[in-house]
Each structure stands twice: as structure tokens, then as C-alpha cells.
Motif scaffolding. Structure first.
Motif, PDB file in Angstrom:
ATOM      1  N   PHE A 115       0.804  -1.220   0.000  1.00  0.00           N
ATOM      2  CA  PHE A 115       0.000   0.000   0.000  1.00  0.00           C
ATOM      3  C   PHE A 115       0.840   1.275   0.000  1.00  0.00           C
ATOM      4  O   PHE A 115       0.416   2.305   0.460  1.00  0.00           O
ATOM      5  N   THR A 116       2.058   1.212  -0.472  1.00  0.00           N
ATOM      6  CA  THR A 116       2.902   2.403  -0.499  1.00  0.00           C
ATOM      7  C   THR A 116       2.522   3.297  -1.674  1.00  0.00           C
ATOM      8  O   THR A 116       2.011   2.824  -2.691  1.00  0.00           O
ATOM      9  N   SER A 117       2.784   4.573  -1.514  1.00  0.00           N
ATOM     10  CA  SER A 117       2.447   5.520  -2.572  1.00  0.00           C
ATOM     11  C   SER A 117       3.324   5.274  -3.803  1.00  0.00           C
ATOM     12  O   SER A 117       4.531   5.117  -3.690  1.00  0.00           O
ATOM     13  N   PRO A 118       2.716   5.260  -4.988  1.00  0.00           N
ATOM     14  CA  PRO A 118       3.508   5.027  -6.211  1.00  0.00           C
ATOM     15  C   PRO A 118       4.174   6.291  -6.735  1.00  0.00           C
ATOM     16  O   PRO A 118       4.856   6.240  -7.749  1.00  0.00           O
ATOM     17  N   LEU A 119       3.977   7.414  -6.070  1.00  0.00           N
ATOM     18  CA  LEU A 119       4.420   8.687  -6.621  1.00  0.00           C
ATOM     19  C   LEU A 119       5.917   8.910  -6.469  1.00  0.00           C
ATOM     20  O   LEU A 119       6.520   8.522  -5.476  1.00  0.00           O
ATOM     21  N   VAL A 120       6.477   9.555  -7.464  1.00  0.00           N
ATOM     22  CA  VAL A 120       7.853  10.045  -7.400  1.00  0.00           C
ATOM     23  C   VAL A 120       7.828  11.510  -7.822  1.00  0.00           C
ATOM     24  O   VAL A 120       6.893  11.972  -8.484  1.00  0.00           O
ATOM     25  N   HIS A 121       8.860  12.238  -7.433  1.00  0.00           N
ATOM     26  CA  HIS A 121       8.912  13.668  -7.741  1.00  0.00           C
ATOM     27  C   HIS A 121      10.246  14.004  -8.391  1.00  0.00           C
ATOM     28  O   HIS A 121      11.223  13.280  -8.242  1.00  0.00           O
ATOM     29  N   GLY A 122      10.255  15.103  -9.104  1.00  0.00           N
ATOM     30  CA  GLY A 122      11.496  15.556  -9.729  1.00  0.00           C
ATOM     31  C   GLY A 122      11.523  15.378 -11.234  1.00  0.00           C
ATOM     32  O   GLY A 122      12.585  15.538 -11.860  1.00  0.00           O
ATOM     33  N   MET A 123      10.356  15.052 -11.836  1.00  0.00           N
ATOM     34  CA  MET A 123      10.331  14.885 -13.296  1.00  0.00           C
ATOM     35  C   MET A 123      10.213  16.241 -14.002  1.00  0.00           C
ATOM     36  O   MET A 123       9.740  17.219 -13.419  1.00  0.00           O
TER      37      MET A 123
END
Length: 891
Positions: free
Chosen positions: A24-32
Motif C-alpha cells: 500500500f505504499t504511494s507510487p508517486l515520485v517527484h522531480g520529473m
């Protein structure tokens, strides 16, 4: 023992929490880097209609007379626009559905538990990328996209939460409010130069959230006239809004309209075979909308652009598809970099299907095809790149899953082994042949585990793992130390089993294994509970119980077969049947009258006891009146009467107090608990399920008698009348006995009845099985947490009845509650371990969500058993006095 239960609770909380870190971890990544198509977009503005809760079949299917419920939209399908079915992912709820539509990614399920009005994590969305966005609709949906947007360019207009009333006279007013406010907005814009200039900009979005259909669906069912009429109302409103836009913008052809739903899907056909059907995944709509107005694709979007919806040049479709591929590839690169930075180089395994060279090769080839005007090849190549990038995202997102799973399974097996050894050591006579000398654990064993723990911690430290990883990885170390320090018990257990008849041992093991598998299968196929109950019905006839207690055995068989009917009844889509609820209420009243009549025949009856039963009868009558009155009021669309609401909450509040006024004798107290909880259950029922606790309780009463007969059969103790046995906290521990093999069966029966109580009338492993009509006697205004709490209490009532009966079984069979509870714990943990292995991260999203929820349910049940045990002890042993001296009950 108190310390053991506290430690056990903590261990299970860790095992329970592990599933959130694993799945259930967030699939989001940042820095794109934002990506957008360099060509002029086909539209300057976009209008998004979301008809909340609109089913595809309800929209597309023709009425009995061959006419459409949405003639305007059907005309668009046939002559102007494109159509299809949007396929949702689980859970099919408003929040994750809208996030998928507007942000383009499927939010992790934990977001549901963190609140509907806030952002658990910050994410990019179409609204954030737009020049301006104006939105109208529900206060539960609009704020979460406004809060996440950068700058001050997302404007929300929402009505008050009190309007979301499932018992309201006309839920279509929610949609009428939206349409009226949009009309007022454009009227005001003509006289407001600042607003006028803003809405004439390009790259702007108008979002109309229409909640009326969903509200009517919950209140009156999706096949009701109210639901179908609301579709017609939405169709008329959409037609009017389209006309306003064409009029305001001079019919410039630069407005794109998209109408969709946040959940609801079916595979039926609706006499539209002659028009091309273009199905999409829900997340695909976000890149489509971004492409239509020329804004960057939402950074976290995993949607694949459905190019067939674009009425534009092949060059634009190819460039848009390439933008989509690069945008998803950017996420893959960031995800890979993040994982590589926190993993030792010699342990890092890259995703081999999409190497750096392959990425460059595909992108270079796509650019070459565009120059050669091979646009179909570009689209095909980009789809290949997107699929590989999505697989790579999933690969890195689940990179640590195997490592965490191994640790959790190791801890699970160790804990189950330790509890089993504790049972054998403290509550059985299998190890009585053990030497009196107690060997202390060696220093070598202790030092070995300390060194192991230090090495594991150092390994996690140099990889900069989250703190939760330390818990999952280090927890097995002390658990297995506790297991291995009981080496003498293990040795004596093996010696005892070697003296056990092999045929008997194998037979018992096979029966136990079969029983566990039936319990596990019942989570997937409810009819397995029916099979188990039918097998239970024949139990007395395969033992000597039939010859000793014919009447009790017949009662056991009868109620087992009656209870076996419930798992065969429908779960989702059943229509309310208040007649069955009333019938259950009358049966409760007859039972109460029988008890009072029996009481009055005694010469020494207590007035206090009579008052208790009269109060319970009054609660039952009031509940029946409230259920009937509320049902009629809602049918007349007059809402929930305040008096009904007040009475319902009063009955609920008193249901846990009134039983404490009754005597603590087993029969009287259990009966009082049933008669107090049933009025609340009636208020929360809509049909046949109202009969379920009554039948279940009858079987529980017979079960207690059957266990008495079984115990007497073994010669352990003389039989006592249930009216002469009292619940008490201060039970003399000297009367407890050692465990026998038959006690494993008792514990299995208890777990089976708990599972039956859980799945007997429904399957909440799927959130679709929730029926909001169950809580309409308490509230009709939408409140997800309050409604969820009420439905959870409805689920727990049969649990409480089973748990109280189990307390009686332990008392009447002179068995320590701790020892029997430990066996139950082992059975539950074995089931949980089953479901941990059955968790899937492939196949349909429904399969994935269901497999995860099964594990969560079993783990929750194991944890809740501790609290339910405390609640059952409170209900069975605590005694309140109406007035005067303590009561003494003479039998």
C-alpha cells in the motif's frame, strides 16, 4: 500472561502494518520534467462532467419502450462524439476514481484511510497544469485538487455537506445546483471584465461534479425510477451547459467536452454496435484532457493517451503519443535513480527490459519515423515504450517486496511456533515426562542472536532503509531466540509424538488441515461455509453424542442447517425487504414473552430481572416502529424524521448497558445480551440479514450444551445446569484442567463461527458490498466515517454473540480462557499466513485488491479478538444494580 498478550498484540500490529509497506505504499515520485506536445492543441478550453456513480448500462441501455434515458448524449454518440466504457480500478470509490481521472494515477488504498478531504501525498493534476480551473460540486471532492495545485488558479464552488442527504426529497437538486451556478457564473462574467478575460484564455478547465446520480443510487438503488430520472436530469443539464458554452464563445469549435463517471462498469451491449466503441482505462482520461488543451501531462500520470479520441492530424497524434511516452519514461528514470542510490551496488539489479541504450534507441527511432511521416509506426513504438516503462515502474516500486516478505514470513512462522510451544509447555501433559531439571539457554545461543541482530541492523543502515524495515527485519531475531531456547520442550514433544499411534496422528492432522483449508476457501467462496455447517450438522451422528443427548443433537443439526442457508443468499444488489426485518423483530418479541412467562412461573423471581426483559421488549418494539416508519418516510422522500433518529441512537447507546442489569448466570446473561443487541441490529438491517443473529445465537446456545455433553462423555467433570453456572472475573484457577485434543476442535469451531459471523450475510472484502441503506435509521447525510463506524458495529454484533458464547464454553468445560485462546491464535495465524502467500500483484485489479483485503481482514480479526475478548468478559461478568443491595439470584 498479561505481558505475553501485550507482546502478542504488538507483534500482530507489526505484521498487520507490514502489508501497507509491502503493498500500500504511494507510487508517486517527484522531480520529473514536465512534458507537453509542441504542436497547437485542438481546443482552448475543456469541460469535464463527472456523473458520480453513473453505471455504463444505465446510461447506454434503452428503456422498455426503446427510448434513451439520455437522448442528447446518445445523439452525440451517434453523430458528433466518441464513446466507450471507462474501466475503473479498486477501490471503486469517489476519491480514488477522481484522482485517476484528473491526475492520471491510481492512488494507493491507504489514502482512503487518511481522509477524503485532504491530500495524503502531494500530486500533480490536470488542474494544476491548467492556466485556470473552475469547479463546481461536492465539498468532498473539489478541495483535494485545489489544495494540491500550485499558485492561485484553481477556483472551487461547492455546496454545504448537509445537502448530501440520502433521505432528501430530491437528490437531483445536487446536480441542479451545479448547473444553476455554472449559468450564474457565465452571466456574471459578462459584467466582470477581469473574470471575462480569464475565461477567454486558453488552457482552461471547467469541472462539473454531479453527485445526484450516486446519491439516488445509494438511497433508492441503481434500478430505481429515481436513479433513472436523475440520468435524464443530467442529460438535460449537460445539453443546457453545452448550449451556454457555444453561445458564450460564439460557437468557435474550441471547446472539448468530456463526460465520464468515477466508478461503475459492465460488459453489456446497448444497441450501439454500429458506432465504434473506444474503451479506456480510467487513468487514460487525464492525458487525453491534457492533450486536448495543450497543457503538460500530469507528472504522475500513468495513463496511456487514447489517440482514437483525438480528431486531429496524424502528426499531432504521433507527437502527443511521444510526449506521453517521454512523460512516463521520466518517472521510470527517477524511480530507478532513487532505488539505485539506496541499494548497495553489488546488490542492485536493474530492470533489464528497458536499459539506457534501449530507451535511446526507441526514442531515436520514433523521431526518425516522425520525419519520415510514418505516424502509425510512431504510435505503435511509443506504446511499446510506455508498456516497458510501466513494467519498470512496477518493478522498482515492488523492488523490496520479496525482502520484506521473507522477513514477515520468518517472523510469522517463528511466532506461531513459539505460541504452540507455550501451549504445549504450560497447558498440556505432553511434556510431563520432561526432566525436572530446567536447562538454562546457553550463552552461545544468546550471543549468536545478538550478533545476527547487529549485522542485520548494519546492513539496513548502510542502505538508508526506512525505520519500519528495521522492525520487520529485526523482529524475527528475538522471536526465534525464544523458540530455540525451548529446545527441551521441542525434544520432549517429538518424543511424545513418536509414542502416539501413527494412524490417529495422521488422521487428526488431515482433519485439522482440511478444516483450515475450508476456512481459507470460505473467503473466496461463501458456500464453503454452507458445506462446513452441513458437516457440523452430522457431527453428533458420528460420535456417541446422539445416544446421550438426542434432543440437544437434533437442535444442533437443525440450527446448523438453518445457518447454512445464509451464505447461499445474495450479497450485492439485494433489494430491501422490511417484512423480513419485521419478522425478525416479532420472533425476538415471542422469545422475550416466553422468557417472561417462564420467569413469572417462579415463586422467587426478581422484579429487577423482569424490568430488564421489559426494557428489552420495549427497545425491540421501538426499533421495529422506527425501521418501518423510516422506510415509509424515505419512500415518500420526506427524509429521516428527527424522532426516529433520536430513538435509534438511544437504542444503540443502551444496548451495551441493559445486559449488565441482568443476572450473571450463563443462560440469563447470554439471553439478555442477545435481546439487547438485536434491536440495534434490526435498525441496521434491510432484509434477510435481520434473522441471522437470531439463528446464530440459537446455534450458540445449543453449542454450549453440546460441549457440556462432550465433556461429560470424557469423564472430566459432572454436568452442571447453565442456570447454576455464573460468569465471574474471579474464577478459581484450581478448577482449570489441562488441554486435550478435543479442545483443538472447540477452538476450531469458534474460529469457524467467527468467519461465519463475518461472511454469513455479506462479503466486506469488497467495498462494493457496503449497503448505505443499513444506516438510514441513524443518519442519511453523507458522512463516510460515521456511516463506516455504524456498519462496522453491525458486523461486530454477531462477533460479540459468538465471543460471549465462547466465554460460556470455556467456563462450562472448565478450561482456562488463556489456553483455549492461544489455540485460536495459532489457527488464526495459520490462516493469515495462508493469505499472505495468496496476496497477488498480478492479474485483474479486483483480484489484487481482494487478495490483499483477505490478509488485512484475518489480521484485523486476530487483533480484534483481544479487544472482543475484553468486551465479551465485560458483557458477561460485569453486573450493575438498579438500586439497593447487590442482587442475589436464587435458582
Amino acid at each position: 500472561m498479561l505481558l505475553f498478550f501485550i507482546l502478542g498484540l504488538l507483534v500482530h500490529l507489526v505484521f498487520f502494518a507490514s502489508i501497507f509497506d509491502i503493498y500500500f505504499t504511494s507510487p508517486l515520485v517527484h522531480g520529473m520534467t514536465p512534458q507537453f506536445t509542441p504542436l497547437p492543441p485542438p481546443a482552448r478550453r475543456l469541460v469535464l462532467f463527472v456523473a458520480d456513480g453513473l453505471r455504463a448500462d444505465a446510461l447506454y441501455k434503452l428503456d422498455e419502450d426503446g427510448s434513451s434515458r439520455a437522448p442528447f448524449l446518445r445523439n452525440i454518440i451517434m453523430h458528433e462524439g466518441s464513446w466507450g466504457v471507462s474501466h475503473t480500478h479498486v477501490p471503486t470509490e469517489s476519491r480514488p476514481g477522481h484522482v485517476a481521472l484528473i491526475a492520471g494515477f491510481y492512488e494507493d488504498v491507504s489514502a482512503v484511510a487518511k481522509g477524503w478531504k485532504e491530500n495524503p501525498v502531494e500530486f500533480d493534476s490536470l488542474f494544476n497544469e491548467s492556466k485556470y480551473t473552475w469547479s463546481w460540486g461536492s465539498p468532498d471532492i473539489l478541495p483535494m485538487f485545489a489544495k494540491g495545485a500550485s499558485g492561485d488558479h484553481v477556483y472551487t464552488h461547492s455546496y454545504g455537506a448537509e445537502r448530501e442527504d440520502f433521505g432528501a426529497h430530491d437528490a437531483t437538486k445536487l446536480d441542479t445546483w451545479v448547473f444553476d451556478n455554472v449559468k450564474d457564473f457565465f452571466h456574471a462574467a459578462r459584467n466582470n471584465q477581469s473574470l471575462f478575460s480569464k475565461i477567454n484564455e486558453e488552457k482552461i478547465v471547467f469541472f462539473l461534479h454531479l453527485l445526484g446520480i450516486d446519491t439516488n443510487g445509494h438511497a433508492h438503488r441503481p434500478y430505481s425510477r429515481e436513479y433513472k430520472d436523475n440520468i435524464k436530469k443530467v442529460d438535460d443539464g449537460v445539453k443546457e451547459i453545452v448550449s451556454i458554452f457555444k453561445s458564450f464563445y460564439g460557437n468557435d469549435g474550441k471547446t472539448s467536452f468530456i463526460l465520464t463517471s468515477d466508478h461503475g462498469m459492465t460488459d453489456w451491449e446497448w444497441k450501439l454496435e454500429n458506432w465504434k466503441r473506444l474503451d479506456v482505462n480510467q487513468a487514460d482520461i487525464a492525458p487525453l484532457m491534457a492533450s486536448l488543451i495543450g497543457v503538460p501531462f500530469p507528472l504522475n500520470s500513468v495513463g496511456i493517451l487514447p489517440v482514437d479520441y483525438l480528431n486531429n492530424t496524424d502528426l499531432f497524434k504521433a507527437e502527443s503519443m511521444l510526449t506521453n511516452a517521454v512523460q512516463i519514461l521520466e518517472q521510470f528514470k527517477v524511480k530507478m535513480t532513487q532505488k539505485k542510490e539506496v541499494t548497495l551496488s553489488f546488490l542492485f539489479t536493474p530492470f533489464k527490459l528497458l536499459s539506457d541504450s534501449k530507451q535511446l534507441n526507441i526514442l531515436r527511432k520514433a523521431r526518425s519515423y516522425i520525419k519520415q511521416r510514418k505516424y502509425d509506426e510512431v504510435v505503435s513504438l511509443c506504446k511499446e515504450l510506455i508498456n516497458l516503462a510501466l513494467k519498470g515502474l512496477s518493478y522498482y516500486h515492488t523492488y523490496d517486496r520479496f525482502f520484506l516478505g521473507i522477513n514477515v514470513v520468518t517472523g510469522f512462522v517463528g511466532w506461531t511456533s513459539y505460541v504452540s510451544l507455550l501451549i504445549i509447555k504450560s497447558h498440556s501433559n505432553l511434556t510431563r515426562c520432561v526432566s525436572k531439571e530446567v536447562k538454562k539457554p546457553s550463552w552461545f545461543l544468546l550471543c549468536s542472536f545478538i550478533v545476527t541482530g547487529v549485522l542485520v541492523a548494519f546492513f539496513l543502515l548502510i542502505q538508508a532503509c526506512p525505520w519500519t524495515y528495521y522492525i520487520y527485519s529485526l523482529l524475527p531475531v528475538p522471536i526465534w531466540y525464544a523458540v530455540l531456547r525451548e529446545f527441551q520442550v521441542i525434544q520432549d514433544l517429538v518424543a511424545s509424538l513418536l509414542t502416539f499411534p501413527l494412524r490417529h496422528f495422521v488422521g487428526c492432522l488431515l482433519v485439522f488441515t482440511l478444516g483450515i483449508e475450508v476456512l481459507v476457501l470460505s473467503f473466496f467462496y461463501r458456500y464453503m461455509l454452507t458445506a462446513g455447517l452441513i458437516a457440523f450438522a452430522g457431527w453428533p451422528f458420528f460420535t456417541r453424542l446422539w445416544t446421550r443427548a438426542k434432543v440437544t443433537s437434533l437442535g444442533w443439526t437443525l440450527f446448523s442447517l438453518l445457518l447454512a442457508v445464509f451464505p447461499l443468499m445474495p450479497v450485492v444488489g439485494r433489494k430491501p425487504d422490511i417484512t423480513l426485518v419485521m419478522g425478525a423483530g416479532f420472533l425476538i418479541l415471542l422469545l422475550s414473552l416466553f422468557v417472561i412467562t417462564s420467569l413469572l412461573r417462579k415463586d422467587n423471581f426478581l422484579k429487577e430481572e423482569l424490568v430488564v426483559y421489559l426494557l428489552q421488549m420495549l427497545s425491540t418494539v421501538l426499533s421495529m416502529l422506527v425501521v418501518n416508519s423510516t422506510h415509509d418516510s424515505l419512500l415518500r422522500k420526506q427524509g429521516l424524521p428527527l424522532l426516529n433518529q433520536t430513538v435509534s441512537w438511544a437504542v444503540l447507546a443502551s444496548s451495551l448497558v441493559v445486559p449488565l442489569l441482568s443476572p450473571t448466570a450463563v443462560f440469563q446473561r447470554l439471553l439478555s445480551i442477545l435481546l439487547s443487541l438485536m434491536p440495534t441490529y434490526l435498525l441496521l438491517s434491510t432484509g434477510y440479514e435481520a434473522l441471522f443473529p437470531l439463528v446464530l445465537s440459537c446455534l450458540m446456545f445449543v453449542w454450549i450444551h453440546m460441549e457440556q455433553e462432550t465433556l461429560q462423555q470424557t469423564g472430566v467433570a459432572c454436568r452442571q445446569k447453565l442456570t447454576s453456572i455464573k460468569f465471574s472475573y474471579n474464577t478459581d484457577i484450581t478448577q482449570f484442567r489441562q488441554l486435550y485434543l478435543d479442545d483443538v476442535r472447540r477452538a476450531f469451531f469458534f474460529v469457524f463461527f467467527l468467519v461465519t459471523a463475518f461472511f454469513g450475510t455479506g462479503n466486506i472484502a469488497s467495498i462494493n458490498s457496503f449497503d448505505l441503506a443499513s444506516v438510514y435509521c441513524f443518519l442519511t447525510v453523507f458522512s463516510p466515517f460515521m456511516m463506516g463506524a455504524l456498519m462496522m458495529w453491525k458486523i461486530l454484533i454477531p462477533f460479540v454473540l459468538v465471543m460471549c458464547a465462547f466465554e460460556a464454553v470455556q467456563l462450562t468445560t472448565q478450561l482456562s480462557s488463556k489456553s483455549l485462546f492461544l489455540i485460536v491464535l495459532v489457527i488464526s495465524d495459520i490462516m493469515a499466513l495462508h493469505f499472505f502467500f495468496l496476496v497477488k500483484d498480478y492479474g485483474s485489479w479486483l483480484d489484487i485488491g481482494t487478495s490483499i483485503s483477505h490478509y488485512v481482514i484475518v489480521m484485523s480479526m486476530t487483533i480484534f479478538l483481544v479487544f472482543l475478548n475484553g468486551l465479551a468478559q465485560l458483557l458477561t461478568t460485569k453486573e450493575l444494580r438498579l438500586c439497593g443491595k447487590p442482587k442475589s439470584h436464587l435458582i
